[in-house]
Design a protein around this motif. Structure first.
Motif, PDB file in Angstrom:
ATOM      1  N   HIS A   1       0.788  -1.339  -0.150  1.00  0.00           N
ATOM      2  CA  HIS A   1       0.154  -0.101  -0.142  1.00  0.00           C
ATOM      3  C   HIS A   1       0.915   1.260  -0.043  1.00  0.00           C
ATOM      4  CE1 HIS A   1      -3.529   2.636   0.517  1.00  0.00           C
ATOM      5  NE2 HIS A   1      -3.015   3.159   1.617  1.00  0.00           N
TER       6      HIS A   1
ATOM      7  N   THR B   1      -4.143   0.258  -4.089  1.00  0.00           N
ATOM      8  CA  THR B   1      -5.239   0.790  -3.312  1.00  0.00           C
ATOM      9  C   THR B   1      -5.432  -0.058  -2.014  1.00  0.00           C
ATOM     10  OG1 THR B   1      -6.784  -0.303  -4.413  1.00  0.00           O
ATOM     11  CG2 THR B   1      -6.020   1.869  -5.318  1.00  0.00           C
ATOM     12  N   LEU B   2      -6.399   0.287  -1.261  1.00  0.00           N
ATOM     13  CA  LEU B   2      -6.862  -0.577  -0.048  1.00  0.00           C
ATOM     14  C   LEU B   2      -7.367  -1.765  -0.485  1.00  0.00           C
ATOM     15  CD1 LEU B   2      -7.870   2.182   2.381  1.00  0.00           C
ATOM     16  CD2 LEU B   2      -5.888   0.679   2.715  1.00  0.00           C
ATOM     17  N   GLU B   3      -8.259  -1.677  -1.662  1.00  0.00           N
ATOM     18  CA  GLU B   3      -8.821  -2.777  -2.188  1.00  0.00           C
ATOM     19  C   GLU B   3      -8.085  -3.674  -2.952  1.00  0.00           C
ATOM     20  OE1 GLU B   3      -9.654   0.484  -2.794  1.00  0.00           O
ATOM     21  OE2 GLU B   3     -11.576   0.436  -1.819  1.00  0.00           O
TER      22      GLU B   3
ATOM     23  N   ALA C   1      -6.004  -5.405  -0.093  1.00  0.00           N
ATOM     24  CA  ALA C   1      -6.765  -6.396   0.680  1.00  0.00           C
ATOM     25  C   ALA C   1      -6.724  -7.819  -0.254  1.00  0.00           C
ATOM     26  CB  ALA C   1      -8.008  -6.108   0.998  1.00  0.00           C
TER      27      ALA C   1
ATOM     28  N   ARG D   1      -7.058  -1.570   6.693  1.00  0.00           N
ATOM     29  CA  ARG D   1      -7.061  -0.364   7.563  1.00  0.00           C
ATOM     30  C   ARG D   1      -6.552  -0.576   9.184  1.00  0.00           C
ATOM     31  NH1 ARG D   1     -12.049   1.193   5.036  1.00  0.00           N
ATOM     32  NH2 ARG D   1     -11.743   2.467   3.394  1.00  0.00           N
TER      33      ARG D   1
ATOM     34  N   SER E   1      -9.990  -8.141   4.424  1.00  0.00           N
ATOM     35  CA  SER E   1     -10.981  -7.160   4.076  1.00  0.00           C
ATOM     36  C   SER E   1     -10.251  -5.802   3.893  1.00  0.00           C
ATOM     37  CB  SER E   1     -12.106  -7.249   5.155  1.00  0.00           C
ATOM     38  OG  SER E   1     -11.459  -6.897   6.340  1.00  0.00           O
ATOM     39  N   VAL E   2     -10.967  -4.955   3.367  1.00  0.00           N
ATOM     40  CA  VAL E   2     -10.301  -3.572   3.437  1.00  0.00           C
ATOM     41  C   VAL E   2     -10.308  -3.121   4.732  1.00  0.00           C
ATOM     42  CG1 VAL E   2     -10.824  -1.304   2.599  1.00  0.00           C
ATOM     43  CG2 VAL E   2     -11.301  -3.282   0.890  1.00  0.00           C
ATOM     44  N   SER E   3     -11.362  -3.482   5.530  1.00  0.00           N
ATOM     45  CA  SER E   3     -11.126  -2.587   7.163  1.00  0.00           C
ATOM     46  C   SER E   3     -10.039  -3.601   7.840  1.00  0.00           C
ATOM     47  CB  SER E   3     -12.594  -3.217   7.805  1.00  0.00           C
ATOM     48  OG  SER E   3     -12.881  -4.433   7.614  1.00  0.00           O
TER      49      SER E   3
END
Length: 159
Positions: free
Chosen positions: A121, A127-129, A132, A143, A138-140
Protein backbone atom coordinates in the motif's frame (compact mmCIF):
# COMPACT_ATOMS: atom_id res chain seq x y z
CA UNK A 1 7.22 -27.97 -2.33
CA UNK A 2 8.76 -26.39 -5.44
CA UNK A 3 7.79 -22.93 -6.55
CA UNK A 4 5.35 -22.78 -9.48
CA UNK A 5 6.99 -19.90 -11.35
CA UNK A 6 4.21 -19.70 -13.93
CA UNK A 7 1.55 -19.36 -11.21
CA UNK A 8 3.68 -16.74 -9.44
CA UNK A 9 4.01 -14.83 -12.71
CA UNK A 10 0.25 -14.79 -13.25
CA UNK A 11 -0.55 -13.82 -9.67
CA UNK A 12 2.36 -11.53 -8.70
CA UNK A 13 3.47 -10.21 -12.10
CA UNK A 14 1.42 -7.00 -11.79
CA UNK A 15 2.80 -6.34 -8.30
CA UNK A 16 6.38 -6.89 -9.47
CA UNK A 17 5.79 -4.64 -12.47
CA UNK A 18 4.44 -1.86 -10.21
CA UNK A 19 7.55 -2.10 -8.05
CA UNK A 20 9.82 -1.96 -11.09
CA UNK A 21 7.89 1.02 -12.49
CA UNK A 22 8.18 2.80 -9.14
CA UNK A 23 11.95 2.36 -9.00
CA UNK A 24 12.85 2.71 -12.67
CA UNK A 25 10.17 5.18 -13.83
CA UNK A 26 10.38 3.83 -17.37
CA UNK A 27 7.84 1.37 -18.76
CA UNK A 28 10.21 -0.49 -21.07
CA UNK A 29 12.91 -0.82 -18.42
CA UNK A 30 10.31 -1.86 -15.85
CA UNK A 31 8.96 -4.66 -18.07
CA UNK A 32 12.50 -5.90 -18.74
CA UNK A 33 13.31 -5.82 -15.03
CA UNK A 34 10.07 -7.65 -14.18
CA UNK A 35 11.03 -10.44 -16.57
CA UNK A 36 14.49 -10.58 -15.01
CA UNK A 37 12.85 -11.06 -11.60
CA UNK A 38 11.08 -14.17 -12.84
CA UNK A 39 14.24 -15.40 -14.59
CA UNK A 40 15.96 -15.17 -11.19
CA UNK A 41 13.06 -17.08 -9.67
CA UNK A 42 13.43 -19.81 -12.31
CA UNK A 43 17.18 -19.94 -11.78
CA UNK A 44 16.92 -20.43 -8.02
CA UNK A 45 13.51 -22.07 -7.65
CA UNK A 46 14.99 -25.27 -6.27
CA UNK A 47 16.64 -23.42 -3.40
CA UNK A 48 13.67 -21.20 -2.54
CA UNK A 49 10.79 -21.99 -0.23
CA UNK A 50 7.18 -21.54 -1.20
CA UNK A 51 6.48 -19.15 1.68
CA UNK A 52 5.87 -15.37 1.67
CA UNK A 53 5.98 -15.09 -2.15
CA UNK A 54 4.94 -11.43 -2.12
CA UNK A 55 7.88 -10.45 0.10
CA UNK A 56 10.31 -12.64 -1.84
CA UNK A 57 9.33 -11.14 -5.19
CA UNK A 58 9.39 -7.63 -3.77
CA UNK A 59 12.96 -8.16 -2.54
CA UNK A 60 14.10 -9.66 -5.83
CA UNK A 61 12.45 -6.85 -7.82
CA UNK A 62 14.07 -4.22 -5.62
CA UNK A 63 17.51 -5.78 -6.03
CA UNK A 64 17.14 -6.18 -9.79
CA UNK A 65 16.03 -2.56 -10.21
CA UNK A 66 18.66 -1.10 -7.91
CA UNK A 67 21.36 -3.09 -9.70
CA UNK A 68 20.13 -1.63 -12.99
CA UNK A 69 20.16 1.86 -11.53
CA UNK A 70 23.67 1.36 -10.19
CA UNK A 71 24.75 0.12 -13.61
CA UNK A 72 23.43 3.34 -15.15
CA UNK A 73 25.19 5.44 -12.50
CA UNK A 74 27.70 6.94 -14.91
CA UNK A 75 24.96 8.31 -17.16
CA UNK A 76 21.82 9.12 -15.15
CA UNK A 77 18.92 10.05 -17.40
CA UNK A 78 17.53 12.71 -15.08
CA UNK A 79 18.02 14.30 -11.67
CA UNK A 80 15.45 12.01 -10.02
CA UNK A 81 17.39 8.94 -11.14
CA UNK A 82 20.47 10.45 -9.56
CA UNK A 83 18.59 10.96 -6.27
CA UNK A 84 17.31 7.36 -6.23
CA UNK A 85 20.85 6.15 -6.90
CA UNK A 86 22.28 8.21 -4.04
CA UNK A 87 19.68 6.84 -1.65
CA UNK A 88 20.15 3.26 -2.85
CA UNK A 89 23.91 3.40 -2.58
CA UNK A 90 24.15 5.53 0.52
CA UNK A 91 27.42 5.12 2.32
CA UNK A 92 25.96 6.42 5.60
CA UNK A 93 26.01 3.05 7.32
CA UNK A 94 25.01 4.53 10.67
CA UNK A 95 21.77 5.97 9.28
CA UNK A 96 21.01 2.76 7.38
CA UNK A 97 21.67 0.66 10.47
CA UNK A 98 19.44 2.89 12.60
CA UNK A 99 16.64 2.71 10.02
CA UNK A 100 16.93 -1.08 9.82
CA UNK A 101 16.86 -1.33 13.61
CA UNK A 102 13.72 0.79 13.80
CA UNK A 103 12.02 -1.29 11.10
CA UNK A 104 13.05 -4.54 12.80
CA UNK A 105 11.56 -3.35 16.08
CA UNK A 106 8.43 -2.07 14.33
CA UNK A 107 7.79 -5.26 12.38
CA UNK A 108 8.56 -7.34 15.47
CA UNK A 109 5.50 -5.83 17.15
CA UNK A 110 2.95 -6.66 14.45
CA UNK A 111 1.91 -9.77 12.49
CA UNK A 112 4.36 -10.66 9.68
CA UNK A 113 1.75 -9.97 6.99
CA UNK A 114 1.63 -6.34 8.14
CA UNK A 115 5.00 -5.79 6.47
CA UNK A 116 3.57 -6.98 3.16
CA UNK A 117 0.54 -4.75 3.62
CA UNK A 118 2.73 -1.72 4.33
CA UNK A 119 4.91 -2.34 1.28
CA UNK A 120 2.01 -3.03 -1.07
CA UNK A 121 0.00 0.00 0.00
CA UNK A 122 2.59 2.58 1.04
CA UNK A 123 5.52 1.75 -1.24
CA UNK A 124 3.99 0.12 -4.29
CA UNK A 125 0.96 2.41 -4.27
CA UNK A 126 -1.72 -0.26 -4.36
CA UNK A 127 -5.17 0.83 -3.30
CA UNK A 128 -6.67 -0.53 -0.08
CA UNK A 129 -8.89 -2.79 -2.18
CA UNK A 130 -5.96 -4.15 -4.24
CA UNK A 131 -3.91 -4.69 -1.09
CA UNK A 132 -6.79 -6.48 0.60
CA UNK A 133 -7.22 -8.81 -2.38
CA UNK A 134 -3.49 -9.50 -2.50
CA UNK A 135 -3.15 -10.45 1.17
CA UNK A 136 -6.55 -12.09 1.57
CA UNK A 137 -8.03 -9.65 4.09
CA UNK A 138 -10.95 -7.28 4.02
CA UNK A 139 -10.38 -3.58 3.36
CA UNK A 140 -11.19 -2.88 7.01
CA UNK A 141 -8.62 -5.52 8.02
CA UNK A 142 -5.98 -3.77 5.93
CA UNK A 143 -6.91 -0.40 7.47
CA UNK A 144 -6.67 -1.93 10.94
CA UNK A 145 -3.19 -3.31 10.22
CA UNK A 146 -2.02 0.03 8.84
CA UNK A 147 -3.35 1.84 11.93
CA UNK A 148 -1.57 -0.69 14.15
CA UNK A 149 1.69 -0.07 12.27
CA UNK A 150 1.26 3.68 12.63
CA UNK A 151 0.60 3.37 16.36
CA UNK A 152 3.56 1.06 16.88
CA UNK A 153 5.82 3.45 14.97
CA UNK A 154 4.64 6.42 17.07
CA UNK A 155 5.39 4.44 20.25
CA UNK A 156 8.87 3.57 19.01
CA UNK A 157 9.64 7.13 18.02
CA UNK A 158 8.46 8.41 21.40
CA UNK A 159 10.68 5.93 23.26
Amino acid sequence: MAIDVEAYYRRYGPQVLRRCRFLLRDEEKAVDAMHDVFVQLLRYQGALKNTAPSSLLHQIATRVCLNRLRGARRHPEDREDELVLRIASSEDNEARTAARGLLDRLFGRVPPSSRDIAVLHLVDGMTLEETAREVGLSVSGVRKRLRALSSALQELEAA
